[in-house]
Design a protein around this motif. Structure first.
Motif, PDB file in Angstrom:
ATOM      1  N   PRO A   1       1.033  -1.183  -0.055  1.00  0.00           N
ATOM      2  CA  PRO A   1      -0.184  -0.144  -0.115  1.00  0.00           C
ATOM      3  C   PRO A   1       0.729   1.475   0.135  1.00  0.00           C
ATOM      4  O   PRO A   1       2.940   1.093   0.067  1.00  0.00           O
ATOM      5  CB  PRO A   1      -0.800  -0.100   1.563  1.00  0.00           C
TER       6      PRO A   1
ATOM      7  N   GLU B   1      -0.743   1.576  -9.064  1.00  0.00           N
ATOM      8  CA  GLU B   1      -2.359   1.374  -8.855  1.00  0.00           C
ATOM      9  C   GLU B   1      -0.881   0.752  -7.307  1.00  0.00           C
ATOM     10  O   GLU B   1       0.061  -0.212  -6.886  1.00  0.00           O
ATOM     11  CB  GLU B   1      -1.968  -0.650  -9.719  1.00  0.00           C
ATOM     12  N   TYR B   2      -2.131   0.839  -6.223  1.00  0.00           N
ATOM     13  CA  TYR B   2      -1.331  -0.332  -4.927  1.00  0.00           C
ATOM     14  C   TYR B   2      -2.057  -1.184  -4.386  1.00  0.00           C
ATOM     15  O   TYR B   2      -3.552  -0.935  -4.163  1.00  0.00           O
ATOM     16  CB  TYR B   2      -1.097   0.964  -3.787  1.00  0.00           C
ATOM     17  N   GLN B   3      -1.044  -2.378  -3.826  1.00  0.00           N
ATOM     18  CA  GLN B   3      -2.551  -2.832  -3.076  1.00  0.00           C
ATOM     19  C   GLN B   3      -3.101  -2.332  -2.016  1.00  0.00           C
ATOM     20  O   GLN B   3      -2.315  -1.274  -1.414  1.00  0.00           O
ATOM     21  CB  GLN B   3      -0.947  -3.620  -2.488  1.00  0.00           C
ATOM     22  N   ASP B   4      -3.907  -2.879  -1.801  1.00  0.00           N
ATOM     23  CA  ASP B   4      -4.752  -2.413  -0.941  1.00  0.00           C
ATOM     24  C   ASP B   4      -5.173  -2.992   0.666  1.00  0.00           C
ATOM     25  O   ASP B   4      -4.082  -4.440   0.750  1.00  0.00           O
ATOM     26  CB  ASP B   4      -6.549  -2.682  -1.007  1.00  0.00           C
ATOM     27  N   THR B   5      -4.600  -2.412   2.352  1.00  0.00           N
ATOM     28  CA  THR B   5      -4.442  -2.819   2.873  1.00  0.00           C
ATOM     29  C   THR B   5      -4.795  -3.857   4.011  1.00  0.00           C
ATOM     30  O   THR B   5      -4.319  -5.049   3.947  1.00  0.00           O
ATOM     31  CB  THR B   5      -4.109  -1.541   3.784  1.00  0.00           C
TER      32      THR B   5
ATOM     33  N   ASP C   1      -6.598  -6.268   2.053  1.00  0.00           N
ATOM     34  CA  ASP C   1      -5.861  -7.446   0.972  1.00  0.00           C
ATOM     35  C   ASP C   1      -5.127  -7.743   1.176  1.00  0.00           C
ATOM     36  O   ASP C   1      -4.884  -9.345   1.102  1.00  0.00           O
ATOM     37  CB  ASP C   1      -6.090  -6.915  -0.449  1.00  0.00           C
TER      38      ASP C   1
ATOM     39  N   THR D   1      -0.688   3.461   7.624  1.00  0.00           N
ATOM     40  CA  THR D   1      -2.453   3.485   7.970  1.00  0.00           C
ATOM     41  C   THR D   1      -2.494   4.938   8.744  1.00  0.00           C
ATOM     42  O   THR D   1      -3.379   5.703   9.194  1.00  0.00           O
ATOM     43  CB  THR D   1      -2.932   2.434   8.604  1.00  0.00           C
TER      44      THR D   1
END
Length: 191
Positions: free
Chosen positions: A52, A90-94, A96, A120
Motif C-alpha cells: 500500500p 496502482e497500490y495494494q490495498d491494506t 487485501d 495507515t
C-alpha cells in the motif's frame, strides 16, 4: 538504479508497459525506472506497488524516512503518478494485504492484528503524528540530520554516544569490537 537495471528497447518500444515493484517509498527509484522505460520507447508506463502507499514513518525499527520525504505523504495516486512520471499507479490495498497474510498463516496460530502504521498512520503504541516523540524522530532522521552526521557537522542537539551494547532502536552492537568511536556515533548506519 541504472547500474542495476537495463532496458531491452525492443521489449519497450511502442508498447504499454506495467512496471511492478515491492513498494514505493521516496519515489526516486520508481521515477528512474519510469524514465528508463520511456527512454526505451514505451508508449504508456503504468506502475504497480505490491505494498500500500507508504504515507507515514515506521517508528518500530525500520528506518523509513520522515513523512515529508515519503512520496505518498499528503498525495493521492494521481499526484504520485505525476511525481514519478508514470501514466497511473496502482497500490495494494491494506485490507487485501492483511487478508493475504492471514491466508498464508497457520490456522492454529491466528493473527489478529498487524502493524500497518506506515500505511495507515495508526500506531499500536498509541503515538499520534505531531507528538513530541515524532518531533524528536524527525529531528534525528530527516535528510538534513543524516547529512549532518555523514558530513561531521553537529546536530542542533548533540546525540549522546551509546554505551557499548546499547541497542539505540536497532540491533544490538554488543558484538561490535571496533575501537573507532566515530563509527559508533553513526548508530545503525555504521553496522
Amino acid at each position: 538504479v541504472r547500474l542495476k537495471l537495463n532496458t531491452i528497447k525492443s521489449e519497450f518500444a511502442g508498447r504499454n508497459v506495467l512496471l511492478v515493484d515491492d513498494s514505493v517509498v521516496r519515489g526516486t527509484t520508481a521515477r528512474e525506472i519510469v524514465d528508463m522505460a520511456r527512454e526505451a520507447g514505451a508508449n504508456k508506463v503504468y506502475f504497480a506497488s505490491a505494498a500500500p502507499p507508504i504515507r507515514f514513518p515506521n517508528i518500530y525499527g525500520i528506518d523509513i524516512p520522515t513523512r515529508n520525504e515519503l512520496v505518498a505523504y499528503e498525495r493521492d495516486e494521481k499526484e504520485i503518478s505525476s511525481h514519478i512520471g508514470c501514466d497511473w499507479i496502482e497500490y495494494q490495498d491494506t485490507a487485501d494485504l492483511e487478508d493475504a497474510v492471514r491466508e498464508c498463516c497457520d490456522p492454529k496460530v491466528p493473527i489478529s492484528r498487524f502493524d500497518t502504521s506506515c500505511f495507515t498512520g495508526s500506531y499500536v503504541t498509541g503515538q499520534k503524528m505531531g507528538d513530541s516523540y515524532f518531533q524528536r524522530l524527525h529531528e534525528l532522521r530527516n535528510d538534513d540530520a543524516q547529512e549532518s552526521r555523514r558530513g561531521g557537522k553537529a546536530l542542533k542537539e548533540e546525540v549522546p554516544l551509546p554505551v557499548k551494547g546499547e541497542a539505540l532502536g536497532c540491533e544490538s552492537v554488543h558484538n561490535d569490537n571496533r575501537d573507532d568511536e566515530t563509527n559508533v556515533k553513526k548508530g545503525c548506519e555504521a553496522i
